[in-house]
Motif scaffolding. Structure first.
Motif, short mmCIF file in Angstrom:
data_model
loop_
_atom_site.label_atom_id
_atom_site.label_comp_id
_atom_site.label_asym_id
_atom_site.label_seq_id
_atom_site.Cartn_x
_atom_site.Cartn_y
_atom_site.Cartn_z
N GLY A 211 -11.96 21.63 -1.03
CA GLY A 211 -11.21 22.38 -0.02
C GLY A 211 -11.89 22.33 1.33
N MET A 212 -13.21 22.49 1.34
CA MET A 212 -13.96 22.41 2.61
C MET A 212 -13.82 21.03 3.24
SD MET A 212 -17.44 24.55 1.75
CE MET A 212 -18.07 24.42 3.43
N ILE A 213 -13.93 19.99 2.42
CA ILE A 213 -13.79 18.62 2.91
C ILE A 213 -12.41 18.42 3.53
CG2 ILE A 213 -13.59 16.19 2.17
CD1 ILE A 213 -15.75 16.91 0.01
N ASN A 214 -11.39 18.94 2.88
CA ASN A 214 -10.03 18.79 3.40
C ASN A 214 -9.84 19.53 4.72
OD1 ASN A 214 -7.84 17.30 1.78
ND2 ASN A 214 -9.22 18.15 0.26
N SER A 215 -10.41 20.71 4.83
CA SER A 215 -10.28 21.47 6.07
C SER A 215 -10.89 20.70 7.24
CB SER A 215 -10.96 22.84 5.92
OG SER A 215 -10.75 23.63 7.06
N TYR A 216 -12.11 20.21 7.04
CA TYR A 216 -12.77 19.41 8.07
C TYR A 216 -11.96 18.15 8.37
CZ TYR A 216 -16.14 16.25 10.23
OH TYR A 216 -16.77 15.36 11.08
N SER A 217 -11.52 17.49 7.32
CA SER A 217 -10.86 16.18 7.45
C SER A 217 -9.52 16.28 8.17
CB SER A 217 -10.67 15.56 6.07
OG SER A 217 -11.92 15.39 5.44
N LEU A 218 -8.78 17.34 7.91
CA LEU A 218 -7.51 17.51 8.61
C LEU A 218 -7.73 17.75 10.09
CD1 LEU A 218 -5.57 19.57 5.93
CD2 LEU A 218 -5.22 17.17 6.55
N LYS A 219 -8.74 18.55 10.40
CA LYS A 219 -9.08 18.83 11.81
C LYS A 219 -9.48 17.55 12.53
CE LYS A 219 -13.07 20.83 12.95
NZ LYS A 219 -13.78 20.02 13.88
N GLU A 220 -10.19 16.68 11.81
CA GLU A 220 -10.69 15.43 12.40
C GLU A 220 -9.72 14.26 12.23
OE1 GLU A 220 -13.53 15.10 14.22
OE2 GLU A 220 -13.71 17.28 14.05
N LYS A 221 -8.53 14.56 11.69
CA LYS A 221 -7.47 13.55 11.52
C LYS A 221 -7.90 12.37 10.64
CE LYS A 221 -5.06 14.59 15.86
NZ LYS A 221 -5.52 15.88 16.09
N ASP B 39 -7.62 10.17 7.18
CA ASP B 39 -6.50 9.84 6.31
C ASP B 39 -6.87 10.06 4.84
OD1 ASP B 39 -7.76 7.48 5.29
OD2 ASP B 39 -6.99 6.32 6.97
N ALA B 40 -5.88 9.93 3.98
CA ALA B 40 -6.06 10.22 2.56
C ALA B 40 -7.13 9.33 1.92
CB ALA B 40 -4.73 10.07 1.82
N VAL B 41 -7.19 8.08 2.32
CA VAL B 41 -8.17 7.16 1.75
C VAL B 41 -9.59 7.58 2.15
CG1 VAL B 41 -8.99 4.76 1.75
CG2 VAL B 41 -6.55 5.24 1.62
N GLN B 42 -9.76 8.02 3.38
CA GLN B 42 -11.08 8.48 3.82
C GLN B 42 -11.49 9.75 3.07
OE1 GLN B 42 -9.78 8.47 7.98
NE2 GLN B 42 -11.62 7.29 8.47
N SER C 252 -15.76 10.78 -11.46
CA SER C 252 -15.46 11.24 -10.09
C SER C 252 -14.05 10.85 -9.68
CB SER C 252 -16.47 10.64 -9.10
OG SER C 252 -17.76 11.12 -9.40
N ALA C 253 -13.65 9.62 -9.99
CA ALA C 253 -12.31 9.16 -9.65
C ALA C 253 -11.25 9.97 -10.42
CB ALA C 253 -12.16 7.67 -9.95
N GLU C 254 -11.50 10.21 -11.71
CA GLU C 254 -10.56 11.02 -12.51
C GLU C 254 -10.48 12.45 -11.99
OE1 GLU C 254 -11.00 10.84 -16.80
OE2 GLU C 254 -11.70 8.78 -16.62
N PHE C 255 -11.63 13.03 -11.66
CA PHE C 255 -11.65 14.39 -11.17
C PHE C 255 -10.93 14.48 -9.82
CE2 PHE C 255 -14.29 18.23 -9.73
CZ PHE C 255 -13.46 19.13 -10.36
N PHE C 256 -11.14 13.48 -8.96
CA PHE C 256 -10.44 13.47 -7.68
C PHE C 256 -8.92 13.45 -7.90
CE2 PHE C 256 -8.24 11.36 -4.24
CZ PHE C 256 -8.60 12.16 -3.17
N ASP C 257 -8.45 12.60 -8.82
CA ASP C 257 -7.01 12.55 -9.11
C ASP C 257 -6.50 13.90 -9.59
OD1 ASP C 257 -6.95 9.87 -8.38
OD2 ASP C 257 -7.00 9.14 -10.45
N PHE C 258 -7.30 14.57 -10.42
CA PHE C 258 -6.95 15.91 -10.90
C PHE C 258 -6.89 16.90 -9.73
CE2 PHE C 258 -8.54 20.07 -12.52
CZ PHE C 258 -7.45 20.41 -13.30
#
Length: 134
Positions: free
Chosen positions: A43-53, A55-58, A78-84
């Motif tokens: 959630g924290m990563i997403n908050s920062y990432s949306l503010k900094e524009k 993309d989903a791959v990053q 890690s990949a499976e958990f990310f998909d979850f």
């Protein structure tokens, strides 16, 4: 590519500083706690990432990198958990994980504003609630 490395490095720095503030050591967490804390960090990563524009791959790359390097998950786990986690962004899929992600989104603002005690109480409150329900 160089911008991605700087972004990944910044996200890892944020997550490690968050863990330090909250006195959490991934190696000392049980699996349930580790999943809760890493979901909160997503959630924290997403908050920062949306503010900094970013993309989903990053965002995917940064999250998987942190799951591997900070939380010691294998690359495949890690990949499976990310998909979850992505599926959990749909509240109807997993309301509890969705709520943890959203608390992490809000927590990024606590982090940026140096509201460290609130940040620490936020994650520890979630861990306590999850542990009391298990």
């Amino acid at each position: 590519m160089e911008r991605n490395l700087a972004y990944y490095s910044e996200m890892k720095k944020v997550v490690n500083h968050f863990l330090e503030i909250c006195q959490l050591t991934p190696e000392n967490l049980d699996e349930q706690e580790k999943q809760v804390v890493s979901t909160f960090c997503f959630g924290m990563i997403n908050s920062y990432s949306l503010k900094e524009k970013k993309d989903a791959v990053q965002i995917q790359g940064a999250t998987i990198n942190i799951l591997i390097e900070v939380f010691s998950y294998s690359p495949s786990a890690s990949a499976e958990f990310f998909d979850f986690l992505i599926e959990c962004t749909d509240k109807s899929f997993h309301p509890t994980m969705n709520a943890i992600i959203h608390r992490g989104i809000q927590a990024y603002h606590q982090y940026k504003e140096n509201r460290n005690q609130e940040l620490k109480e936020n994650i520890h409150n979630i861990i306590d609630i999850i542990k009391s329900g298990s």
